[in-house]
Design an enzyme around this catalytic site. Structure first.
Site, PDB file in Angstrom:
ATOM      1  N   PHE A  64     -14.015   3.110   4.204  1.00 13.35           N
ATOM      2  CA  PHE A  64     -13.024   2.470   3.342  1.00 13.35           C
ATOM      3  C   PHE A  64     -12.658   3.389   2.170  1.00 13.35           C
ATOM      4  O   PHE A  64     -13.527   3.962   1.518  1.00 13.35           O
ATOM      5  CB  PHE A  64     -13.589   1.150   2.814  1.00 13.35           C
ATOM      6  CG  PHE A  64     -12.544   0.273   2.207  1.00 13.35           C
ATOM      7  CD1 PHE A  64     -11.694  -0.485   2.998  1.00 13.35           C
ATOM      8  CD2 PHE A  64     -12.398   0.212   0.830  1.00 13.35           C
ATOM      9  CE1 PHE A  64     -10.717  -1.292   2.436  1.00 13.35           C
ATOM     10  CE2 PHE A  64     -11.425  -0.594   0.257  1.00 13.35           C
ATOM     11  CZ  PHE A  64     -10.585  -1.341   1.063  1.00 13.35           C
ATOM     12  N   VAL A  65     -11.356   3.532   1.930  1.00 10.34           N
ATOM     13  CA  VAL A  65     -10.886   4.386   0.833  1.00 10.34           C
ATOM     14  C   VAL A  65     -10.001   3.601  -0.136  1.00 10.34           C
ATOM     15  O   VAL A  65      -9.390   2.597   0.247  1.00 10.34           O
ATOM     16  CB  VAL A  65     -10.098   5.611   1.368  1.00 10.34           C
ATOM     17  CG1 VAL A  65     -11.006   6.575   2.095  1.00 10.34           C
ATOM     18  CG2 VAL A  65      -8.948   5.186   2.272  1.00 10.34           C
ATOM     19  N   LYS A 117      -7.157   6.751  10.651  1.00 13.24           N
ATOM     20  CA  LYS A 117      -8.594   6.799  10.953  1.00 13.24           C
ATOM     21  C   LYS A 117      -8.717   6.822  12.468  1.00 13.24           C
ATOM     22  O   LYS A 117      -8.802   5.754  13.094  1.00 13.24           O
ATOM     23  CB  LYS A 117      -9.291   5.555  10.404  1.00 13.24           C
ATOM     24  CG  LYS A 117      -9.368   5.483   8.897  1.00 13.24           C
ATOM     25  CD  LYS A 117     -10.116   4.207   8.524  1.00 13.24           C
ATOM     26  CE  LYS A 117     -10.159   3.995   7.031  1.00 13.24           C
ATOM     27  NZ  LYS A 117     -10.670   2.660   6.680  1.00 13.24           N
ATOM     28  N   ASP A 153      -5.062   2.017  10.564  1.00  8.51           N
ATOM     29  CA  ASP A 153      -6.503   1.854  10.763  1.00  8.51           C
ATOM     30  C   ASP A 153      -6.736   1.513  12.238  1.00  8.51           C
ATOM     31  O   ASP A 153      -6.836   2.404  13.074  1.00  8.51           O
ATOM     32  CB  ASP A 153      -6.976   0.754   9.801  1.00  8.51           C
ATOM     33  CG  ASP A 153      -8.462   0.526   9.817  1.00  8.51           C
ATOM     34  OD1 ASP A 153      -9.197   1.418  10.250  1.00  8.51           O
ATOM     35  OD2 ASP A 153      -8.910  -0.558   9.391  1.00  8.51           O
ATOM     36  N   GLY A 209       0.769  -1.245   0.000  1.00  8.35           N
ATOM     37  CA  GLY A 209       0.000   0.000   0.000  1.00  8.35           C
ATOM     38  C   GLY A 209       0.796   1.289   0.000  1.00  8.35           C
ATOM     39  O   GLY A 209       0.333   2.297  -0.519  1.00  8.35           O
ATOM     40  N   GLU A 211       3.784   4.009   6.081  1.00  3.41           N
ATOM     41  CA  GLU A 211       2.559   3.211   5.905  1.00  3.41           C
ATOM     42  C   GLU A 211       1.565   3.952   5.022  1.00  3.41           C
ATOM     43  O   GLU A 211       1.587   5.192   4.959  1.00  3.41           O
ATOM     44  CB  GLU A 211       1.904   2.997   7.286  1.00  3.41           C
ATOM     45  CG  GLU A 211       2.152   1.643   7.900  1.00  3.41           C
ATOM     46  CD  GLU A 211       1.378   0.513   7.230  1.00  3.41           C
ATOM     47  OE1 GLU A 211       1.008   0.621   6.042  1.00  3.41           O
ATOM     48  OE2 GLU A 211       1.166  -0.507   7.909  1.00  3.41           O
ATOM     49  N   ASP A 212       0.676   3.197   4.393  1.00  3.03           N
ATOM     50  CA  ASP A 212      -0.417   3.845   3.667  1.00  3.03           C
ATOM     51  C   ASP A 212      -1.475   4.348   4.637  1.00  3.03           C
ATOM     52  O   ASP A 212      -1.921   5.478   4.573  1.00  3.03           O
ATOM     53  CB  ASP A 212      -1.038   2.886   2.626  1.00  3.03           C
ATOM     54  CG  ASP A 212      -1.460   1.540   3.199  1.00  3.03           C
ATOM     55  OD1 ASP A 212      -1.163   1.248   4.386  1.00  3.03           O
ATOM     56  OD2 ASP A 212      -2.083   0.755   2.465  1.00  3.03           O
ATOM     57  N   ASP A 237      -5.818  -0.247  -2.319  1.00  3.51           N
ATOM     58  CA  ASP A 237      -6.640  -1.036  -3.238  1.00  3.51           C
ATOM     59  C   ASP A 237      -7.932  -1.511  -2.593  1.00  3.51           C
ATOM     60  O   ASP A 237      -8.063  -1.556  -1.373  1.00  3.51           O
ATOM     61  CB  ASP A 237      -5.876  -2.276  -3.697  1.00  3.51           C
ATOM     62  CG  ASP A 237      -5.766  -3.319  -2.588  1.00  3.51           C
ATOM     63  OD1 ASP A 237      -5.376  -2.948  -1.468  1.00  3.51           O
ATOM     64  OD2 ASP A 237      -6.093  -4.488  -2.835  1.00  3.51           O
ATOM     65  N   ARG A 239      -5.343   0.934  -6.979  1.00  7.12           N
ATOM     66  CA  ARG A 239      -4.073   1.485  -6.480  1.00  7.12           C
ATOM     67  C   ARG A 239      -3.528   2.586  -7.382  1.00  7.12           C
ATOM     68  O   ARG A 239      -2.814   3.475  -6.929  1.00  7.12           O
ATOM     69  CB  ARG A 239      -2.997   0.400  -6.407  1.00  7.12           C
ATOM     70  CG  ARG A 239      -3.193  -0.626  -5.319  1.00  7.12           C
ATOM     71  CD  ARG A 239      -1.897  -1.424  -5.131  1.00  7.12           C
ATOM     72  NE  ARG A 239      -2.145  -2.715  -4.531  1.00  7.12           N
ATOM     73  CZ  ARG A 239      -2.271  -2.940  -3.224  1.00  7.12           C
ATOM     74  NH1 ARG A 239      -2.181  -1.930  -2.390  1.00  7.12           N
ATOM     75  NH2 ARG A 239      -2.478  -4.142  -2.760  1.00  7.12           N
TER      76      ARG A 239
HETATM   77  P1  5GP Z   1      -4.459  -1.931  10.822  1.00  3.18           P
HETATM   78  O1  5GP Z   1      -3.555  -3.072  11.190  1.00  3.18           O
HETATM   79  O2  5GP Z   1      -3.948  -0.584  11.239  1.00  3.18           O
HETATM   80  O3  5GP Z   1      -5.873  -2.160  11.293  1.00  3.18           O
HETATM   81  O4  5GP Z   1      -4.621  -1.984   9.248  1.00  3.18           O
HETATM   82  C1  5GP Z   1      -3.702  -1.478   8.395  1.00  3.18           C
HETATM   83  C2  5GP Z   1      -3.918  -2.025   7.001  1.00  3.18           C
HETATM   84  O5  5GP Z   1      -5.295  -2.271   6.686  1.00  3.18           O
HETATM   85  C3  5GP Z   1      -3.460  -1.013   5.986  1.00  3.18           C
HETATM   86  O6  5GP Z   1      -2.061  -1.110   5.763  1.00  3.18           O
HETATM   87  C4  5GP Z   1      -4.317  -1.338   4.785  1.00  3.18           C
HETATM   88  O7  5GP Z   1      -3.693  -2.338   4.019  1.00  3.18           O
HETATM   89  C5  5GP Z   1      -5.601  -1.889   5.359  1.00  3.18           C
HETATM   90  N1  5GP Z   1      -6.656  -0.852   5.383  1.00  3.18           N
HETATM   91  C6  5GP Z   1      -7.222  -0.291   6.472  1.00  3.18           C
HETATM   92  N2  5GP Z   1      -8.147   0.622   6.130  1.00  3.18           N
HETATM   93  C7  5GP Z   1      -8.182   0.651   4.769  1.00  3.18           C
HETATM   94  C8  5GP Z   1      -8.942   1.412   3.804  1.00  3.18           C
HETATM   95  O8  5GP Z   1      -9.795   2.268   4.111  1.00  3.18           O
HETATM   96  N3  5GP Z   1      -8.687   1.147   2.498  1.00  3.18           N
HETATM   97  C9  5GP Z   1      -7.783   0.228   2.096  1.00  3.18           C
HETATM   98  N4  5GP Z   1      -7.627   0.070   0.787  1.00  3.18           N
HETATM   99  N5  5GP Z   1      -7.036  -0.499   2.964  1.00  3.18           N
HETATM  100  C10 5GP Z   1      -7.234  -0.289   4.298  1.00  3.18           C
END
Ligand code: 5GP
Length: 178
Positions: free
Chosen positions: A155-156, A134, A106, A48, A102-103, A162, A168
């Site tokens: 969700f984005v 977020k 979440d 990402g 990081e992208d 993606d 992407r």
């Molecule tokens: P976390 O471990 O912080 O819950 O999740 C991180 C990962 O979840 C991100 O690196 C991404 O791959 C995925 N993710 C979380 N929210 C989104 C979103 O809104 N859109 C997309 N495309 N991926 C997300």
């Protein structure tokens, strides 16, 4: 800009490439200031982050390095719990100033599970730069030191993120249409 259909879902334009660029310039300015003379090593988390990391890195005017890793997640023993390990991390991190790229943060689960592996390698410092956070979804103790945008808990896609493999390549960011 028009809505887009990806697989079964409709996404609507959310943050334009122009606004994204402005934020990246401002974030790069902060990093240029904070890391002058420190030769930071940016570590981008694939897949990402690759577009964000490339755009941010190009704007760094200081001596700096970049590398990319993939994370593999598995269930450890009852004492180790959820384990996230890095694939492709060949650099020696000892004494280095690390910026994890990081992208999106979440829930923070991925990074909270992975950061101990980074700290084990005894870097001089570790900070997190993320394109998105977020805040309403955060469940783990992870703090983004540099963040382009705080967004609502939806969700984005686009700008490297993606939906099931697609989206992407969109230069702008789109959000799920409710
Ligand atoms: P976390 O471990 O912080 O819950 O999740 C991180 C990962 O979840 C991100 O690196 C991404 O791959 C995925 N993710 C979380 N929210 C989104 C979103 O809104 N859109 C997309 N495309 N991926 C997300």
């Amino acid at each position: 800009m028009a809505d887009v259909l990806i697989h079964d879902k409709v996404f609507t334009p959310f943050i334009s490439r122009e606004i994204i660029r402005q934020r990246i310039l401002s974030l790069a300015g902060k990093i240029n200031h904070d890391y002058a003379g420190k030769n930071p090593l940016m570590i981008g988390i694939l897949n990402g982050s690759f577009i964000f990391a490339a755009d941010l890195f190009r704007e760094l005017a200081i001596e700096s390095e970049i590398s990319f890793i993939k994370l593999a997640s598995y269930k450890g023993t009852s004492t180790t719990g959820h384990v996230v390990t890095a694939i492709g991390m060949e650099e020696n991190l000892h004494g280095r100033h690390i910026i994890i790229v990081e992208d999106i943060v979440d829930t923070g689960k991925t990074l909270s599970a992975f950061l101990p592996e980074i700290h084990q390698r005894q870097p001089a410092s570790v900070k997190i730069a993320t394109f998105l956070t977020k805040p309403d979804a955060l469940k783990f103790d992870v703090k983004a030191d540099y963040c382009c945008f705080e967004i609502e808990n939806k969700f984005v896609v686009g700008y490297g993120l993606d939906y099931d493999g697609l989206g992407r390549n969109f230069p702008d960011l789109y959000i799920l249409k409710s």
